[in-house]
Design a protein around this motif. Structure first.
Motif, PDB file in Angstrom:
ATOM      1  N   TRP A  31     156.783  69.106 139.974  1.00 28.80           N
ATOM      2  CA  TRP A  31     157.487  70.173 140.682  1.00 28.80           C
ATOM      3  C   TRP A  31     156.544  71.207 141.313  1.00 28.80           C
ATOM      4  O   TRP A  31     156.647  71.490 142.510  1.00 28.80           O
ATOM      5  CB  TRP A  31     158.507  70.858 139.770  1.00 28.80           C
ATOM      6  CG  TRP A  31     159.313  71.862 140.529  1.00 28.80           C
ATOM      7  CD1 TRP A  31     159.089  73.215 140.636  1.00 28.80           C
ATOM      8  CD2 TRP A  31     160.439  71.593 141.348  1.00 28.80           C
ATOM      9  NE1 TRP A  31     160.011  73.798 141.455  1.00 28.80           N
ATOM     10  CE2 TRP A  31     160.855  72.821 141.914  1.00 28.80           C
ATOM     11  CE3 TRP A  31     161.149  70.427 141.668  1.00 28.80           C
ATOM     12  CZ2 TRP A  31     161.946  72.919 142.769  1.00 28.80           C
ATOM     13  CZ3 TRP A  31     162.235  70.526 142.515  1.00 28.80           C
ATOM     14  CH2 TRP A  31     162.626  71.762 143.056  1.00 28.80           C
ATOM     15  N   PRO A  32     155.600  71.772 140.546  1.00 35.85           N
ATOM     16  CA  PRO A  32     154.763  72.830 141.141  1.00 35.85           C
ATOM     17  C   PRO A  32     153.878  72.342 142.288  1.00 35.85           C
ATOM     18  O   PRO A  32     153.655  73.068 143.253  1.00 35.85           O
ATOM     19  CB  PRO A  32     153.902  73.316 139.970  1.00 35.85           C
ATOM     20  CG  PRO A  32     154.582  72.840 138.741  1.00 35.85           C
ATOM     21  CD  PRO A  32     155.295  71.582 139.121  1.00 35.85           C
ATOM     22  N   THR A  33     153.374  71.107 142.168  1.00 32.83           N
ATOM     23  CA  THR A  33     152.388  70.643 143.148  1.00 32.83           C
ATOM     24  C   THR A  33     152.966  69.734 144.230  1.00 32.83           C
ATOM     25  O   THR A  33     152.266  69.407 145.186  1.00 32.83           O
ATOM     26  CB  THR A  33     151.246  69.887 142.453  1.00 32.83           C
ATOM     27  OG1 THR A  33     151.802  68.749 141.759  1.00 32.83           O
ATOM     28  CG2 THR A  33     150.506  70.780 141.471  1.00 32.83           C
ATOM     29  N   GLY A  36     158.518  70.857 144.437  1.00 32.84           N
ATOM     30  CA  GLY A  36     158.865  72.235 144.772  1.00 32.84           C
ATOM     31  C   GLY A  36     158.392  72.631 146.152  1.00 32.84           C
ATOM     32  O   GLY A  36     159.066  73.395 146.861  1.00 32.84           O
ATOM     33  N   GLN A  37     157.239  72.105 146.556  1.00 30.53           N
ATOM     34  CA  GLN A  37     156.688  72.417 147.879  1.00 30.53           C
ATOM     35  C   GLN A  37     157.506  71.794 149.011  1.00 30.53           C
ATOM     36  O   GLN A  37     157.483  72.284 150.143  1.00 30.53           O
ATOM     37  CB  GLN A  37     155.239  71.944 147.965  1.00 30.53           C
ATOM     38  CG  GLN A  37     154.299  72.706 147.048  1.00 30.53           C
ATOM     39  CD  GLN A  37     152.874  72.191 147.131  1.00 30.53           C
ATOM     40  OE1 GLN A  37     152.523  71.405 148.001  1.00 30.53           O
ATOM     41  NE2 GLN A  37     152.036  72.641 146.213  1.00 30.53           N
ATOM     42  N   SER A 170     148.829  72.962 133.167  1.00 31.17           N
ATOM     43  CA  SER A 170     148.735  74.322 133.695  1.00 31.17           C
ATOM     44  C   SER A 170     149.623  75.284 132.912  1.00 31.17           C
ATOM     45  O   SER A 170     149.398  76.486 132.919  1.00 31.17           O
ATOM     46  CB  SER A 170     149.124  74.343 135.177  1.00 31.17           C
ATOM     47  OG  SER A 170     150.468  73.918 135.334  1.00 31.17           O
TER      48      SER A 170
END
Length: 196
Positions: A31-33, A36-37, A170
């Motif tokens: 999701w973060p990398t 989500g983008q 992370s």
């Protein structure tokens, strides 16, 4: 407790639940990398990385579909789709090997890694693909034995979760990430110990 003594809904639900859990791990990990983008536009990645990512997402969708078909008794549809699934699994393996080599080259060319760093990390994705193939190919061979086949597919897919779980470091301690990566296998062992 024998498998036969379990309520009929329990056995299929376990594999449906495992497929959903592993898919959730992929979603959370990437999701973060990546995912989500996508909400703000296509992430700036090399096309090979995009292709690899969406082939992997396709594998997870195929897994959920296949266990759902088997769980609801649609075995004929499961087997028909399984013919496509075999070819798709080999596509996952081939694309994983391609990206294992291409990704370090891309990172070195972009200045994100030195040649030594890229070469040192190369063993990780290549090892991942060797393990995936080591479980997937026997799963194909044993597809006429569902009790063996479904466990090998679970193991092959669990191997692929390494990249997703690796990105969770992370916000998660290393040891918890490792336990999370192994959790589908550990839960599967516990389930078999309880039911068999």
């Amino acid at each position: 407790m024998s498998t036969a003594s379990l309520p009929t809904f329990t056995r299929p639900r376990f594999y449906v639940g495992m497929a959903a859990f592993m898919s959730l791990m992929v979603l959370v990990g990437f999701w973060p990398t990546y995912f989500g983008q996508i909400l703000s536009g296509i992430p700036n990645r090399h096309w090979v990385v995009h292709l690899h990512g969406w082939i992997f997402v396709g594998w997870m969708a195929l897994l959920v579909t296949q266990v759902s078909l088997a769980a609801t008794g649609r075995v004929r549809a499961h087997r028909s789709l399984g013919t496509f699934g075999i070819a798709y699994g080999f596509l996952v393996l081939a694309m994983g090997l391609i990206v294992s080599v291409a990704s370090p080259v891309i990172h070195v060319a972009a200045g994100h890694q030195t040649m030594d760093e890229a070469a040192g990390f190369l063993i990780v994705p290549l090892g991942d693909m060797v393990m995936f193939g080591g479980f997937f190919i026997p799963a194909v061979i044993y597809r006429s034995r569902p009790e063996v086949h479904k466990r090998l597919i679970l193991l092959a897919t669990a191997v692929l979760l390494f990249a997703a779980v690796g990105r969770m470091q992370s916000f998660m301690p290393f040891i918890l990430a490792v336990l999370l990566w192994f959790s589908p296998v550990l839960v599967g062992i516990a389930y078999d110990a309880w039911t068999r």
